[in-house]
Motif scaffolding. Structure first.
Motif, PDB file in Angstrom:
ATOM      1  N   ALA A 320      19.424  53.979  64.185  1.00  0.00           N
ATOM      2  CA  ALA A 320      20.485  54.352  63.503  1.00  0.00           C
ATOM      3  C   ALA A 320      21.708  54.340  64.356  1.00  0.00           C
ATOM      4  N   GLY A 321      21.636  54.543  65.798  1.00  0.00           N
ATOM      5  CA  GLY A 321      22.521  54.700  66.577  1.00  0.00           C
ATOM      6  C   GLY A 321      22.000  55.017  68.222  1.00  0.00           C
ATOM      7  N   ARG A 322      22.443  54.371  69.064  1.00  0.00           N
ATOM      8  CA  ARG A 322      21.780  54.383  70.343  1.00  0.00           C
ATOM      9  C   ARG A 322      22.839  54.017  71.578  1.00  0.00           C
ATOM     10  N   VAL A 323      22.602  54.423  72.580  1.00  0.00           N
ATOM     11  CA  VAL A 323      23.486  54.078  73.843  1.00  0.00           C
ATOM     12  C   VAL A 323      22.806  52.468  74.184  1.00  0.00           C
ATOM     13  N   PRO A 324      23.746  51.699  74.333  1.00  0.00           N
ATOM     14  CA  PRO A 324      23.608  50.198  74.511  1.00  0.00           C
ATOM     15  C   PRO A 324      22.770  50.049  75.637  1.00  0.00           C
ATOM     16  N   GLY A 325      21.691  49.348  75.724  1.00  0.00           N
ATOM     17  CA  GLY A 325      20.810  49.131  76.716  1.00  0.00           C
ATOM     18  C   GLY A 325      19.622  50.234  76.812  1.00  0.00           C
ATOM     19  N   ALA A 326      19.543  51.046  75.987  1.00  0.00           N
ATOM     20  CA  ALA A 326      18.554  52.126  75.958  1.00  0.00           C
ATOM     21  C   ALA A 326      17.137  51.459  75.578  1.00  0.00           C
ATOM     22  N   ARG A 327      16.197  52.124  76.151  1.00  0.00           N
ATOM     23  CA  ARG A 327      14.677  51.590  75.693  1.00  0.00           C
ATOM     24  C   ARG A 327      14.132  53.018  75.044  1.00  0.00           C
ATOM     25  N   LEU A 328      13.408  52.421  73.941  1.00  0.00           N
ATOM     26  CA  LEU A 328      12.882  53.577  73.183  1.00  0.00           C
ATOM     27  C   LEU A 328      11.425  53.616  73.479  1.00  0.00           C
ATOM     28  N   ALA A 401      31.990  61.686  74.214  1.00  0.00           N
ATOM     29  CA  ALA A 401      32.901  61.197  75.332  1.00  0.00           C
ATOM     30  C   ALA A 401      33.561  59.807  75.205  1.00  0.00           C
ATOM     31  N   GLY A 402      33.778  59.367  73.851  1.00  0.00           N
ATOM     32  CA  GLY A 402      34.070  58.129  73.338  1.00  0.00           C
ATOM     33  C   GLY A 402      33.335  56.970  74.016  1.00  0.00           C
ATOM     34  N   LEU A 403      32.142  56.879  74.432  1.00  0.00           N
ATOM     35  CA  LEU A 403      31.674  55.781  74.631  1.00  0.00           C
ATOM     36  C   LEU A 403      31.036  55.046  73.712  1.00  0.00           C
ATOM     37  N   LYS A 404      30.666  53.819  73.771  1.00  0.00           N
ATOM     38  CA  LYS A 404      30.442  52.806  72.797  1.00  0.00           C
ATOM     39  C   LYS A 404      28.822  53.129  72.403  1.00  0.00           C
ATOM     40  N   THR A 405      28.529  52.661  71.101  1.00  0.00           N
ATOM     41  CA  THR A 405      26.980  52.906  70.780  1.00  0.00           C
ATOM     42  C   THR A 405      26.808  51.557  69.949  1.00  0.00           C
ATOM     43  N   GLU A 406      25.375  51.400  69.877  1.00  0.00           N
ATOM     44  CA  GLU A 406      24.945  50.257  69.120  1.00  0.00           C
ATOM     45  C   GLU A 406      23.984  50.631  68.100  1.00  0.00           C
ATOM     46  N   ALA A 407      23.494  49.676  67.227  1.00  0.00           N
ATOM     47  CA  ALA A 407      22.741  50.192  66.008  1.00  0.00           C
ATOM     48  C   ALA A 407      21.989  48.958  65.843  1.00  0.00           C
ATOM     49  N   GLY A 408      20.885  49.049  64.656  1.00  0.00           N
ATOM     50  CA  GLY A 408      20.064  47.906  64.437  1.00  0.00           C
ATOM     51  C   GLY A 408      18.717  48.034  65.421  1.00  0.00           C
ATOM     52  N   ASN A 409      18.036  46.682  64.715  1.00  0.00           N
ATOM     53  CA  ASN A 409      16.941  46.486  65.504  1.00  0.00           C
ATOM     54  C   ASN A 409      17.277  45.914  67.078  1.00  0.00           C
TER      55      ASN A 409
END
Length: 409
Positions: A320-328, A401-409
């Motif tokens: 649904a939404g995460r920090v770009p480059g995050a590992r689950l 903090a206004g930082l970008k997020t990403e979503a999806g698979n």
């Protein structure tokens, strides 16, 4: 006191089934969670501790009213989900997956902090009281130290409020009480007192008053402040908006007779009404020995030089939404939300982390209320990792903090 004994005392099923059987039959096909349709409205309903003997009927009544209110606003693509897990719902408020919540005060209080507007709620405030036999020497919380406590499960608003008050007294439930006995139904706690297997129990004031009216010799030794009853909140920026939903839902509740069984009226709710319960959330400690607590800007800098960001939330939240480059790497949490949690109740796959114990790792989840990253950081430290960064603010702070997020698979 064993679980079998508690189960025997929980409910008189011969009384329960006549009032709930029809609702169970009619609604059994409605509660399967379905994937939300793009552009549709997602609604989550958690009946909470109210109407314990008729959860399905309460759910069905609110479902019908919400759907009617949304149809009035020309919204028909609606996915309604029944929840029995307020702990999971708290995470959902932080992820902002749902558009509308109908839930107890602690869930709505969390939702208000993460971009939801309260609309209306039952005119039946909820207050936690700590109850003891009238002849008990226990007269306050301090005197209950070392005693046996009976309480609802940890996702109950009753337990939520008690835990917050105990934490405010600079202790924890485990440390303060000699033993903890948990049960799904508050009425199962009365025989626990009667048989002197519990020294004190935590229930809603309304339950306590009902017991006393029935002739039980009991007293209150501690009480929380009252919080709103079952309430509705809508995510900011979603049509039809809080004001329109308030009017439409009030009309729908009256038209469908949804509150007849609850013998309750609805009243407007404001964010200020949830200030108290919001301050009593399961907030994580502000520090973790061995780990470095970092903020969003520091996390961004660390990731720029290749430090791994470990997202400990669920797969649904991650997509649904995460920090770009995050590992689950999900932390499957069953233990209590306390500093002295029992990690043996949880699951966390350390094999998915880098094998080198000097690797730098950032652990995060859904903010200061989310314990998964705290517990994962603790697990990593215990496993020998020496460079652990705990991003306590998690995704909500990153967004703030206004930082970008990403979503999806």
């Amino acid at each position: 006191m064993g679980n079998d004994w508690m189960q025997e005392k929980r409910m008189n099923w011969r009384k329960v089934l006549p009032c709930c059987g029809l609702a169970l039959v009619l609604l059994s096909g409605l509660v399967q969670a379905q994937p939300a349709t793009p552009g549709g409205m997602r609604v989550l309903i958690n009946p909470g501790d109210s109407g314990e003997q008729s959860r399905m009927a309460v759910y069905g009544a609110w479902k019908a009213a919400v759907e009617q209110a949304l149809r009035k606003e020309r919204i028909t693509n609606v996915t309604v989900t029944l929840s029995n897990d307020a702990t999971a719902d708290l995470g959902a408020t932080r992820s902002r997956i749902q558009d509308i919540f109908v839930a107890p005060a602690h869930v709505i209080g969390s939702a208000v902090r993460y971009g939801y507007t309260p609309v209306l709620g039952l005119e039946k405030p909820v207050q936690t009281v700590l109850v003891a036999p009238r002849d008990s020497p226990v007269g306050n919380l301090a005197q209950a130290a070392g005693k046996r406590l009976g309480l609802p499960l940890q996702d109950s608003v009753v337990t939520y409020l008690l835990r917050g008050e105990v934490n405010a007294a600079n202790t924890t439930l485990k440390r303060h009480f000699g033993a903890l006995y948990e049960t799904r139904y508050q009425d199962a706690l009365l025989p626990c007192l009667q048989l002197r297997r519990c020294d004190v129990v935590a229930v809603e004031r309304a339950v306590f008053e009902r017991w006393v009216a029935a002739g039980e010799a009991l007293k209150v030794v501690m009480e929380s402040k009252p919080v709103p009853g079952l309430s509705v909140a809508i995510r900011e920026g979603v049509r039809p908006g809080a004001e329109a939903l308030n009017v439409s839902l009030t009309d729908a509740l009256a038209a469908t007779g949804a509150l007849r069984a609850e013998n309750a009226k609805v009243v407007p709710q404001t964010a200020a009404g949830f200030d108290y319960v919001a301050t009593l959330g399961y907030f994580t400690p502000r520090s973790l020995p061995g780990a470095t607590v970092v903020d969003a800007r520091t996390v961004a800098q660390l990731m720029q030089r290749g430090v791994s960001y470990i997202d400990t939330r669920t797969d649904t939240e991650f997509k649904a939404g995460r920090v770009p480059g995050a590992r689950l790497v999900p932390y499957v949490e069953k233990s209590a939300k306390e500093a002295d949690f029992d990690a043996r109740q949880d699951q966390f796959d350390l094999a998915k982390l880098p094998t080198e114990r000097n690797a730098e790792l950032i652990f995060a989840c859904n903010g200061a209320e989310c314990w998964k990253s705290f517990k994962a950081s603790h697990a990593a430290l215990k496993a020998g990792y020496t460079k652990v960064y705990w991003f306590r603010g998690g995704l909500p702070e990153w967004r703030g903090a206004g930082l970008k997020t990403e979503a999806g698979n």
